[in-house]
Design a protein around this motif. Structure first.
Motif, short mmCIF file in Angstrom:
data_model
loop_
_atom_site.label_atom_id
_atom_site.label_comp_id
_atom_site.label_asym_id
_atom_site.label_seq_id
_atom_site.Cartn_x
_atom_site.Cartn_y
_atom_site.Cartn_z
N MET A 63 73.08 26.13 -30.35
CA MET A 63 72.49 26.21 -31.71
C MET A 63 71.73 24.93 -32.00
O MET A 63 72.28 23.84 -31.87
N ASN A 64 70.45 25.03 -32.39
CA ASN A 64 69.67 23.83 -32.64
C ASN A 64 69.98 23.24 -34.00
O ASN A 64 70.65 23.84 -34.83
N GLY A 65 69.46 22.01 -34.22
CA GLY A 65 69.79 21.29 -35.45
C GLY A 65 69.31 22.01 -36.68
O GLY A 65 69.96 22.00 -37.71
N LYS A 66 68.12 22.64 -36.59
CA LYS A 66 67.58 23.34 -37.75
C LYS A 66 68.50 24.46 -38.18
O LYS A 66 68.83 24.61 -39.35
N THR A 67 68.94 25.24 -37.21
CA THR A 67 69.82 26.36 -37.54
C THR A 67 71.14 25.87 -38.09
O THR A 67 71.66 26.39 -39.08
N LEU A 68 71.71 24.85 -37.43
CA LEU A 68 73.00 24.33 -37.86
C LEU A 68 72.94 23.80 -39.28
O LEU A 68 73.78 24.11 -40.12
N TRP A 69 71.91 22.95 -39.55
CA TRP A 69 71.79 22.40 -40.90
C TRP A 69 71.56 23.51 -41.92
O TRP A 69 72.11 23.50 -43.01
N GLY A 70 70.73 24.48 -41.56
CA GLY A 70 70.47 25.58 -42.48
C GLY A 70 71.73 26.33 -42.84
O GLY A 70 71.97 26.67 -43.99
N ILE A 71 72.58 26.59 -41.84
CA ILE A 71 73.82 27.32 -42.08
C ILE A 71 74.76 26.52 -42.97
O ILE A 71 75.31 27.01 -43.95
N ILE A 72 74.95 25.24 -42.62
CA ILE A 72 75.89 24.41 -43.39
C ILE A 72 75.41 24.24 -44.83
O ILE A 72 76.16 24.45 -45.78
N PHE A 73 74.13 23.88 -44.98
CA PHE A 73 73.61 23.69 -46.34
C PHE A 73 73.66 24.98 -47.12
O PHE A 73 74.04 25.01 -48.29
N MET A 86 70.03 8.45 -36.29
CA MET A 86 69.35 9.24 -37.30
C MET A 86 67.90 9.51 -36.89
O MET A 86 67.40 10.62 -37.07
N LYS A 87 67.23 8.51 -36.34
CA LYS A 87 65.84 8.70 -35.90
C LYS A 87 65.77 9.71 -34.76
O LYS A 87 64.84 10.53 -34.70
N GLN A 88 66.73 9.65 -33.86
CA GLN A 88 66.76 10.61 -32.76
C GLN A 88 66.97 12.02 -33.28
O GLN A 88 66.32 12.97 -32.81
N PHE A 89 67.86 12.18 -34.26
CA PHE A 89 68.10 13.48 -34.87
C PHE A 89 66.82 14.02 -35.49
O PHE A 89 66.48 15.20 -35.34
N TYR A 90 66.10 13.14 -36.19
CA TYR A 90 64.85 13.56 -36.83
C TYR A 90 63.84 14.04 -35.79
O TYR A 90 63.21 15.10 -35.97
N GLU A 91 63.69 13.29 -34.72
CA GLU A 91 62.71 13.66 -33.70
C GLU A 91 63.10 14.97 -33.01
O GLU A 91 62.24 15.80 -32.71
N GLU A 92 64.39 15.17 -32.78
CA GLU A 92 64.85 16.37 -32.09
C GLU A 92 64.79 17.61 -32.98
O GLU A 92 64.78 18.74 -32.48
N ASN A 93 64.78 17.41 -34.29
CA ASN A 93 64.78 18.53 -35.23
C ASN A 93 63.59 18.48 -36.18
O ASN A 93 63.67 18.97 -37.31
#
Length: 298
Positions: free
Chosen positions: A1-11, A146-153
């Motif tokens: 599951m990519n970061g976009k999907t994960l964050w979308g689900i949690i939020f 945090m910067k790595q997370f931003y770049e990956e997502n």
């Protein structure tokens, strides 16, 4: 599951978990509760043949089904508000507006009715952010992570222009032209869709299709071609799609935007910190700090 999907689900889960509470705390519902308390316990609220249901029985059933959850949510809101004040945590309006836009773009199938009203959803977003800030206030996340997370997502922080569309689908051009005349005369698009649209999937919801990105394949390309010519609150000319005729209505427009790292770094920090937490995202974790006692005694 990519970061976009994960964050979308949690939020989404955090925000949508507040929807039930928002209903019970809305002004309309509050006035109804006040009205209820002004009636006698023996008042009959329903008659079924020779059987009756009293107001007291009805309220007892409501409390049994929803009382604990509703009271818990009310406590959670008070706990979050008081602790946020204690620690001087505030949520800027631009943060709420940004996350509102991201939420709409992520959950584009819901549309305006699914979100209730923007003001109500803003309150829910504010509560969610305050809760997350309180739960993660002692967690340090390295800037590099945090910067790595931003770049990956990064794709999650790029919102393409989207239209909140509704449509009415009919069998003939004459029917579509008649619908436009009724709209010009002041008729409600939602009501006309419910009455006349042959698209059974959307008619009962006023023809609403949700937020549709530019170049999306979710709707016929003619829809978006017409939408680009319209402003919010305007409807299209007659559109022919195969053997059917359509009138499209633009309810809202989300302009495209790319959020910078600096704009979303606090959101990323919370997300990474929450990923490290065990258990559910809940204000119940804060009860002990502020001191809570309640009817259910747990």
């Amino acid at each position: 599951m990519n970061g976009k999907t994960l964050w979308g689900i949690i939020f989404g889960l955090v925000v949508l978990n507040c929807l039930t509470l928002a209903y019970f705390l809305s002004g309309k519902q509050s006035s109804q509760i006040t009205s209820v308390s002004n009636h006698t316990e023996g008042e009959v609220v329903a008659e079924i043949g020779e059987t009756t249901i009293s107001r007291q029985d009805w309220l007892a059933e409501l409390e049994k089904r929803f009382g604990k959850t509703t009271l818990e949510n009310m406590i959670n809101i008070k706990v979050v508000e008081e602790l946020a004040s204690k620690y001087g945590i505030e949520v800027p309006e631009e943060t709420i507006e940004r996350e509102l836009k991201m939420f709409k773009a992520t959950y584009n199938a819901f549309g305006e009715e699914g979100f209730e009203q923007d003001d109500q959803l803003k309150d829910q977003i504010r509560y969610s952010i305050l809760l997350e800030e309180l739960l993660t206030k002692d967690v340090e996340v390295p800037e590099e992570e945090m910067k790595q997370f931003y770049e990956e997502n990064k794709g999650f922080y790029e919102i393409r222009k989207s239209y909140l569309l509704s449509h009415i689908v009919v069998n003939s051009e004459g029917d579509a032209k008649q619908i436009i005349e009724e709209l010009k005369g002041g008729s409600s698009f939602e009501a006309l869709a419910a009455e006349k649209s042959i698209d059974n999937l959307t008619a009962s919801n006023g023809g609403e299709l949700g937020y549709v990105e530019v170049e999306s394949s979710f709707v016929p390309p003619q829809y978006l071609e017409e939408a680009e010519k319209l402003s919010v609150g305007e409807w299209s000319n007659v559109i022919q799609v195969d053997d059917e005729f359509v009138v499209v209505y633009v309810e809202d427009i989300l302009e495209g935007v790319t959020f910078t790292y600096d704009e979303v770094k606090n959101q990323i920090r919370r997300q990474i910190a929450l990923d490290q937490m065990e258990g559910n995202i809940s204000a119940h974790k804060l009860w002990e700090e502020i001191g809570v006692s309640w009817f259910y005694g747990e």
